[in-house]
Design a protein around this motif. Sequence first.
Motif, PDB file in Angstrom:
ATOM      1  N   PHE A 116      73.530  17.091  24.441  1.00  0.00           N
ATOM      2  CA  PHE A 116      72.703  15.849  24.403  1.00  0.00           C
ATOM      3  C   PHE A 116      71.511  15.802  23.611  1.00  0.00           C
ATOM      4  O   PHE A 116      70.908  17.050  23.371  1.00  0.00           O
ATOM      5  CB  PHE A 116      72.292  15.305  25.939  1.00  0.00           C
ATOM      6  CG  PHE A 116      73.428  14.789  26.443  1.00  0.00           C
ATOM      7  CD1 PHE A 116      73.554  13.299  26.458  1.00  0.00           C
ATOM      8  CD2 PHE A 116      74.432  15.407  27.351  1.00  0.00           C
ATOM      9  CE1 PHE A 116      74.874  12.837  27.248  1.00  0.00           C
ATOM     10  CE2 PHE A 116      75.354  14.803  27.991  1.00  0.00           C
ATOM     11  CZ  PHE A 116      75.699  13.349  27.946  1.00  0.00           C
ATOM     12  N   SER A 117      71.182  14.790  23.136  1.00  0.00           N
ATOM     13  CA  SER A 117      69.766  14.939  22.282  1.00  0.00           C
ATOM     14  C   SER A 117      68.749  14.240  22.999  1.00  0.00           C
ATOM     15  O   SER A 117      67.668  14.785  23.223  1.00  0.00           O
ATOM     16  CB  SER A 117      70.030  14.077  21.035  1.00  0.00           C
ATOM     17  OG  SER A 117      70.216  12.892  21.108  1.00  0.00           O
ATOM     18  N   ARG A 118      69.039  13.148  23.834  1.00  0.00           N
ATOM     19  CA  ARG A 118      68.152  12.647  24.649  1.00  0.00           C
ATOM     20  C   ARG A 118      68.604  11.953  25.883  1.00  0.00           C
ATOM     21  O   ARG A 118      69.954  11.559  25.820  1.00  0.00           O
ATOM     22  CB  ARG A 118      67.001  11.398  24.079  1.00  0.00           C
ATOM     23  CG  ARG A 118      67.867  10.454  23.644  1.00  0.00           C
ATOM     24  CD  ARG A 118      67.012   9.504  22.663  1.00  0.00           C
ATOM     25  NE  ARG A 118      67.788   8.457  21.831  1.00  0.00           N
ATOM     26  CZ  ARG A 118      67.506   7.258  21.873  1.00  0.00           C
ATOM     27  NH1 ARG A 118      66.553   6.726  22.567  1.00  0.00           N
ATOM     28  NH2 ARG A 118      68.383   6.350  21.453  1.00  0.00           N
ATOM     29  N   ILE A 119      67.748  12.142  26.966  1.00  0.00           N
ATOM     30  CA  ILE A 119      68.633  11.503  28.222  1.00  0.00           C
ATOM     31  C   ILE A 119      67.408  10.820  29.122  1.00  0.00           C
ATOM     32  O   ILE A 119      66.328  11.163  28.979  1.00  0.00           O
ATOM     33  CB  ILE A 119      69.065  12.922  29.013  1.00  0.00           C
ATOM     34  CG1 ILE A 119      67.815  13.626  29.556  1.00  0.00           C
ATOM     35  CG2 ILE A 119      70.188  13.767  28.478  1.00  0.00           C
ATOM     36  CD1 ILE A 119      67.973  13.907  30.906  1.00  0.00           C
ATOM     37  N   SER A 139      66.964  20.961  22.434  1.00  0.00           N
ATOM     38  CA  SER A 139      66.757  22.468  22.258  1.00  0.00           C
ATOM     39  C   SER A 139      66.970  23.016  23.522  1.00  0.00           C
ATOM     40  O   SER A 139      66.544  24.285  23.581  1.00  0.00           O
ATOM     41  CB  SER A 139      65.150  22.363  21.541  1.00  0.00           C
ATOM     42  OG  SER A 139      64.482  22.190  22.843  1.00  0.00           O
ATOM     43  N   ILE A 140      67.879  22.523  24.332  1.00  0.00           N
ATOM     44  CA  ILE A 140      67.920  23.208  25.646  1.00  0.00           C
ATOM     45  C   ILE A 140      68.998  24.167  25.640  1.00  0.00           C
ATOM     46  O   ILE A 140      69.300  25.086  26.438  1.00  0.00           O
ATOM     47  CB  ILE A 140      68.181  22.216  26.811  1.00  0.00           C
ATOM     48  CG1 ILE A 140      69.826  21.495  26.658  1.00  0.00           C
ATOM     49  CG2 ILE A 140      67.326  21.427  27.214  1.00  0.00           C
ATOM     50  CD1 ILE A 140      70.052  20.843  27.844  1.00  0.00           C
ATOM     51  N   CYS A 141      69.751  24.304  24.342  1.00  0.00           N
ATOM     52  CA  CYS A 141      70.663  25.441  24.248  1.00  0.00           C
ATOM     53  C   CYS A 141      70.073  26.700  23.482  1.00  0.00           C
ATOM     54  O   CYS A 141      70.747  27.683  23.069  1.00  0.00           O
ATOM     55  CB  CYS A 141      71.875  25.031  23.554  1.00  0.00           C
ATOM     56  SG  CYS A 141      71.547  23.963  22.083  1.00  0.00           S
ATOM     57  N   ILE A 177      79.330  16.806  33.582  1.00  0.00           N
ATOM     58  CA  ILE A 177      78.643  16.666  32.208  1.00  0.00           C
ATOM     59  C   ILE A 177      78.777  17.660  31.440  1.00  0.00           C
ATOM     60  O   ILE A 177      79.120  17.550  30.286  1.00  0.00           O
ATOM     61  CB  ILE A 177      77.321  16.211  32.473  1.00  0.00           C
ATOM     62  CG1 ILE A 177      76.714  15.104  31.457  1.00  0.00           C
ATOM     63  CG2 ILE A 177      76.150  17.560  32.653  1.00  0.00           C
ATOM     64  CD1 ILE A 177      77.152  13.808  31.440  1.00  0.00           C
ATOM     65  N   ASP A 178      79.215  19.014  32.157  1.00  0.00           N
ATOM     66  CA  ASP A 178      79.331  20.414  31.523  1.00  0.00           C
ATOM     67  C   ASP A 178      80.730  20.008  30.863  1.00  0.00           C
ATOM     68  O   ASP A 178      80.819  20.201  29.604  1.00  0.00           O
ATOM     69  CB  ASP A 178      79.466  21.454  32.402  1.00  0.00           C
ATOM     70  CG  ASP A 178      79.953  22.510  31.874  1.00  0.00           C
ATOM     71  OD1 ASP A 178      79.509  23.116  30.874  1.00  0.00           O
ATOM     72  OD2 ASP A 178      80.745  23.117  31.898  1.00  0.00           O
ATOM     73  N   LEU A 179      81.904  19.254  31.538  1.00  0.00           N
ATOM     74  CA  LEU A 179      83.044  19.104  30.928  1.00  0.00           C
ATOM     75  C   LEU A 179      83.154  18.032  29.899  1.00  0.00           C
ATOM     76  O   LEU A 179      83.815  18.169  29.196  1.00  0.00           O
ATOM     77  CB  LEU A 179      83.824  18.527  32.182  1.00  0.00           C
ATOM     78  CG  LEU A 179      84.327  19.551  33.083  1.00  0.00           C
ATOM     79  CD1 LEU A 179      85.125  19.241  34.440  1.00  0.00           C
ATOM     80  CD2 LEU A 179      84.887  20.853  32.649  1.00  0.00           C
ATOM     81  N   LEU A 180      82.150  17.057  29.996  1.00  0.00           N
ATOM     82  CA  LEU A 180      82.010  16.081  28.885  1.00  0.00           C
ATOM     83  C   LEU A 180      81.425  16.861  27.674  1.00  0.00           C
ATOM     84  O   LEU A 180      81.977  16.646  26.732  1.00  0.00           O
ATOM     85  CB  LEU A 180      80.948  15.090  29.372  1.00  0.00           C
ATOM     86  CG  LEU A 180      81.143  13.985  28.361  1.00  0.00           C
ATOM     87  CD1 LEU A 180      82.296  12.973  28.338  1.00  0.00           C
ATOM     88  CD2 LEU A 180      79.896  13.221  28.401  1.00  0.00           C
ATOM     89  N   GLN A 181      80.699  17.511  27.727  1.00  0.00           N
ATOM     90  CA  GLN A 181      79.693  18.379  26.624  1.00  0.00           C
ATOM     91  C   GLN A 181      80.961  19.392  26.165  1.00  0.00           C
ATOM     92  O   GLN A 181      81.220  19.353  24.794  1.00  0.00           O
ATOM     93  CB  GLN A 181      78.761  18.829  27.207  1.00  0.00           C
ATOM     94  CG  GLN A 181      77.575  18.256  27.688  1.00  0.00           C
ATOM     95  CD  GLN A 181      76.427  19.056  27.990  1.00  0.00           C
ATOM     96  OE1 GLN A 181      75.140  18.643  27.412  1.00  0.00           O
ATOM     97  NE2 GLN A 181      76.379  20.002  28.799  1.00  0.00           N
ATOM     98  N   TYR A 182      81.777  19.657  26.922  1.00  0.00           N
ATOM     99  CA  TYR A 182      82.844  20.684  26.466  1.00  0.00           C
ATOM    100  C   TYR A 182      83.813  19.966  25.661  1.00  0.00           C
ATOM    101  O   TYR A 182      84.325  20.289  24.690  1.00  0.00           O
ATOM    102  CB  TYR A 182      83.422  21.532  27.683  1.00  0.00           C
ATOM    103  CG  TYR A 182      84.524  22.776  27.343  1.00  0.00           C
ATOM    104  CD1 TYR A 182      83.771  23.706  26.663  1.00  0.00           C
ATOM    105  CD2 TYR A 182      85.541  22.551  28.055  1.00  0.00           C
ATOM    106  CE1 TYR A 182      84.809  24.582  26.373  1.00  0.00           C
ATOM    107  CE2 TYR A 182      86.513  23.495  27.546  1.00  0.00           C
ATOM    108  CZ  TYR A 182      86.206  24.736  26.840  1.00  0.00           C
ATOM    109  OH  TYR A 182      86.968  25.697  26.439  1.00  0.00           O
ATOM    110  N   ARG A 230      69.227  23.760  32.599  1.00  0.00           N
ATOM    111  CA  ARG A 230      68.324  23.047  31.929  1.00  0.00           C
ATOM    112  C   ARG A 230      68.298  21.612  31.799  1.00  0.00           C
ATOM    113  O   ARG A 230      67.358  20.735  31.969  1.00  0.00           O
ATOM    114  CB  ARG A 230      68.044  23.665  30.632  1.00  0.00           C
ATOM    115  CG  ARG A 230      67.427  25.067  30.604  1.00  0.00           C
ATOM    116  CD  ARG A 230      67.428  25.443  29.150  1.00  0.00           C
ATOM    117  NE  ARG A 230      67.088  26.998  29.231  1.00  0.00           N
ATOM    118  CZ  ARG A 230      67.413  27.614  28.101  1.00  0.00           C
ATOM    119  NH1 ARG A 230      68.243  27.346  27.272  1.00  0.00           N
ATOM    120  NH2 ARG A 230      66.785  28.930  27.983  1.00  0.00           N
ATOM    121  N   LEU A 231      69.551  21.165  31.779  1.00  0.00           N
ATOM    122  CA  LEU A 231      69.821  19.709  31.694  1.00  0.00           C
ATOM    123  C   LEU A 231      69.777  19.017  32.992  1.00  0.00           C
ATOM    124  O   LEU A 231      69.166  18.085  33.007  1.00  0.00           O
ATOM    125  CB  LEU A 231      71.434  19.462  31.282  1.00  0.00           C
ATOM    126  CG  LEU A 231      71.778  18.185  31.165  1.00  0.00           C
ATOM    127  CD1 LEU A 231      71.133  17.454  30.103  1.00  0.00           C
ATOM    128  CD2 LEU A 231      73.326  18.055  30.858  1.00  0.00           C
TER     129      LEU A 231
END
Lengths: 444, 444
Positions: free
Chosen positions: B226-229, B439-441, B215-220, B420-421
Motif C-alpha cells: 500500500f502507499s497510503r491507508i 516505505s514499510i517494506c 490483507i497479506d493475501l491481497l498484497q500477495y 508495520r501495516l
Amino acid sequence: MDYNKRSSVSTVPNTGPIRVGFIGLSSFKGWAIKTHYPAILQLSSQFQITALYNPDIGTALSTIRTLKLSNATAYSTLESFASSANVDMIVLSIQVSKNFETLIPLLEYSKTNPNLKYLFVEWALACSVQEAETIYKMAAERGLQTIISLQGRKSPYILRAKELIHEGYIGDINSIEIAGNGGWYGYERLQKSPSYIYELGKGVDLVTTAFGHTIDLLQYMTGSYFSRINSMVFNNIPEQDVIDEHGNRTGQRVSKTVPDHLLFQGTLLNGNVPVSCSFKGGKPTKKFTKNLVIDIHGTKGDLKLEGDAGFAEMSNLVLYYSGIRANDYPVTNNNNSNGNDSTNNNNNGPNGYDAGKEIMEVYHLRNYNAVNGNIFRLYQSIADFHFNTKQIPHLPTQFIMQGFEFEGFPTLMDALILHRLVDNVYRSNILGSTLDVSSICRYP
Amino acid sequence: MDYNKRSSVSTVPNTGPIRVGFIGLSSFKGWAIKTHYPAILQLSSQFQITALYNPDIGTALSTIRTLKLSNATAYSTLESFASSANVDMIVLSIQVSKNFETLIPLLEYSKTNPNLKYLFVEWALACSVQEAETIYKMAAERGLQTIISLQGRKSPYILRAKELIHEGYIGDINSIEIAGNGGWYGYERLQKSPSYIYELGKGVDLVTTAFGHTIDLLQYMTGSYFSRINSMVFNNIPEQDVIDEHGNRTGQRVSKTVPDHLLFQGTLLNGNVPVSCSFKGGKPTKKFTKNLVIDIHGTKGDLKLEGDAGFAEMSNLVLYYSGIRANDYPVTNNNNSNGNDSTNNNNNGPNGYDAGKEIMEVYHLRNYNAVNGNIFRLYQSIADFHFNTKQIPHLPTQFIMQGFEFEGFPTLMDALILHRLVDNVYRSNILGSTLDVSSICRYP
C-alpha cells in the motif's frame, strides 16, 4: 403507521392548483421533460404550469405550443418571470453550474411576487458549499418553503427499509457496507455526452451526485448523520477514449478532471456504527455483484438493497430483509437465565432470538419506473403538504428541513447539510485526515 | 508456468529429513496437533520430530508417547532444547503473547546448536511491531532461514487468483473491495474460549489476525504493498454475554478490549488502486453475502473470492473469474481506430474486448480442508526449498523475504512488513490521519 400512509392527492383539492413557474423545461430535451413534466401532468388538479422562463423566448413558446400548456406564459427575462404574481412555485432544473447565477437574482426579483411560496431546486444545489449556503440564506430570508430533489427519499424501497429499521425489525444497526458503480466516469466517453459532467467544479460528479444521493439515503434510512469520516478521491482515468453511438472508438482522447473512484468510511452519530463505502467509475461494470449494493447488518436482522446502477435515487431497486418480525419477538426472560430454565432458553435461543422464526422477504415492484416515479412521489408529497391531504392537525405552514421524518420532503437545509458532507469528503482527501463532521447539521 | 508447478516432495530425498524441534505441540489440545502434526506426518521422509520443549516435562513425554514420536526427546528447559544439535528446524506454535519472551532466550541459546537452520513461527510474530523488529534482527544475526505461518499464501485459490492477475487475465486492476466477518468478536463469548483472545495487546485480534492474514493475501495476489491507508477501529461491544456449549447464556458478562469492527481503506502502490475493506465481528453473521468476500475488478475481467468465514488463510474458498482468456486477446489495432475500420472495431468491441469471448470460471475443491491443507503446503514449500526438489539452478541457501514470489514461503521479514501495516492501522485510527505507508517494506 401514521407516517408513510398512502398519499391522498388523488382527491381533487378544494382550492386551485399550485401554479408552477418552470426554469429548464424544454419539450426538446433534458431531464425535466422526462421526469417533472409527467409528474405535473399526472397531478393536474394539484399543479399547473403557468410560466416558463427561457432567455431564448422562442424555445419557451415552442415548448408551450408542443406541450399544449394553455395556461402558461413565456418569459425571456428573469425579472419578469420572477415577479409574475401568477406563480406559486418556481422549479429550477438546469445545469448545476448555472444555479447560483440564476437563483441569486431570481430570489431578489421574486420579492415583487406576493404569491410565491415554494422554490424547488434540483440536486446539487450549487457547485460549492459556500454558494449553497448563500442560496439557502437568501431563500430563507425570502420566506420560501424550499424543496430539493433528493428524490430517492421518496423511493418505496428506501421508505420500506427505513420503516423496517425504525420499527426495530433488524434490532440495533451493527455495521453497513455500500458499494456503487457510477457508470460513466470510466475509460470511455460517449461522443454525445455533455462535457461539463467530466469537469470538476461543475457540481456533477461521482462524489456529489452518485455518492451524495446514496449517502443521503443511507442517513435518511438509518436516521443518523455521521460523526467522523475519511475519504480518498481518485482520478485514475485522467483521459477518456471518445466512442460513437455504436460503441466504436473515434480515436479522440479527452481529458477528465472529475473523480472516477471514491473510498469513504465513517461512523454514524447514532450507535457509532461503522460504514464502509466505495464508489467506482468505469466499465467493465461488475460481474459478480450488482452495481449498487447497500448492506445493513443489525443485531436482529439484515437488510440489503440492490440496484443495477450506482444511482439509488433513480434506479429500480430490490430490497431483501432477513430477520424476525417485530411482533414475534419472544419475551426476554433474563431473570430466569441462570441455567434452571434451560428448556425455555433453548427455545428462544441465546439472544431471545428464535432462528426458527426467522423470515426472509423480498420487496420489488417489477415495473416501477424509478426515474420519474421518485420525482412523481416528491411532487405528491409537496401537494400533500400544500393541501394537507392527510389532514394532519396543526400542520405548520412551513418547515425548515425534513431531517429524518417520514412525512414532508427534503429542503434546501437538507441539501446544505449534504453539501457540507460532500465538501468534507473532498477536504478529507486533500488534508489526509479523518474529519469530525458531527456538527454539519447546524443551521447557518 | 514454472512457478506454482506441482511440488515434488513425494520423491524421497537423498538426504535425511529435516529434524524438527517443536514448542507448543501437545497431543491433548491446540492448533499444532490439528495442523502442523498432520503435515509433518504426511511428509515423514522430509520432516521428523526430534525434540519437544515443554517446561512441564510430563506433558512433553506424554505427547511423545501418545503420538509415538520414537525419535523425539523431551526438554524441560529452553537452554537444553535450543542447544540440542539434533534439531535443524525449530517450530514455535504458542500464544503470541509468549513469543517474545520465548524467542529472545531461544535464539541466544541456539547459538550452541551448529545444525539449526530454520525457525518457523506462527503469525502473529509478536504483540507489537517493536518486539517483531527485535525478533527479526536476532534471527537474522543468528543466520537462520525463517518461516512465518502466513499460510494463506499457499492456498490454491490465492495462488490461482495471483496467477490470473499476473498473467493479465483481468487486465489492469481498477478497484478492490473486501468485506470479512471475523466470527467471534461479537456479542457473545463461549465459556470455554480462552480469555486472551479478547484482550487487546495479546497479538490476537480482528486487526492483527483476521485483517492481517487477509490483507497479506491481497498484497500477495496483486503483487503490491500500500502507499497510503486510513482506518477506523471500533470496540462497540465492550461487554460480552458468556454462553455455554449449548448456546445458553450463563448470565455472566465479561469485558472485551479487542476491536469488533475495522474500517480500512487505502491505495495500492502499483497503479494507485483504491481498496475498500471492512471487517466486522459479531453474530448474527451476514445473511445476504458470504462472511468473506474479496472483489477484484480489472479492466479486462473480474475476480471474486468467497469464503464462509473471515479467515481467508484457513477457509475453503470459491474463486470466480470472469473475463477473456489471455491467449484470446484480440490484436489491438489502434492505428486503424480512426473510423475507417469500423467493421473490425465492431468485432473487437471498443476496448479490443470481445464480449462474445467472455468466459466465466469457478474454482473450488469441494473437500479441501484449508485449516491443515494450507499449513501442509507451507511445510511442502519448506521441503521444496531444503531439498531443492524442483531442481532450480543456483538456488540460494537462504533468502530474506518471499515478497510476492510464487516460489518460497513467507519469512519473518514478510511478517515484519505486515506488523508495520497492522501498527499503522492502529495508529491511523488513533491519529485520525491517512498515513503514508509506502516505505514499510524497508529492511530494519
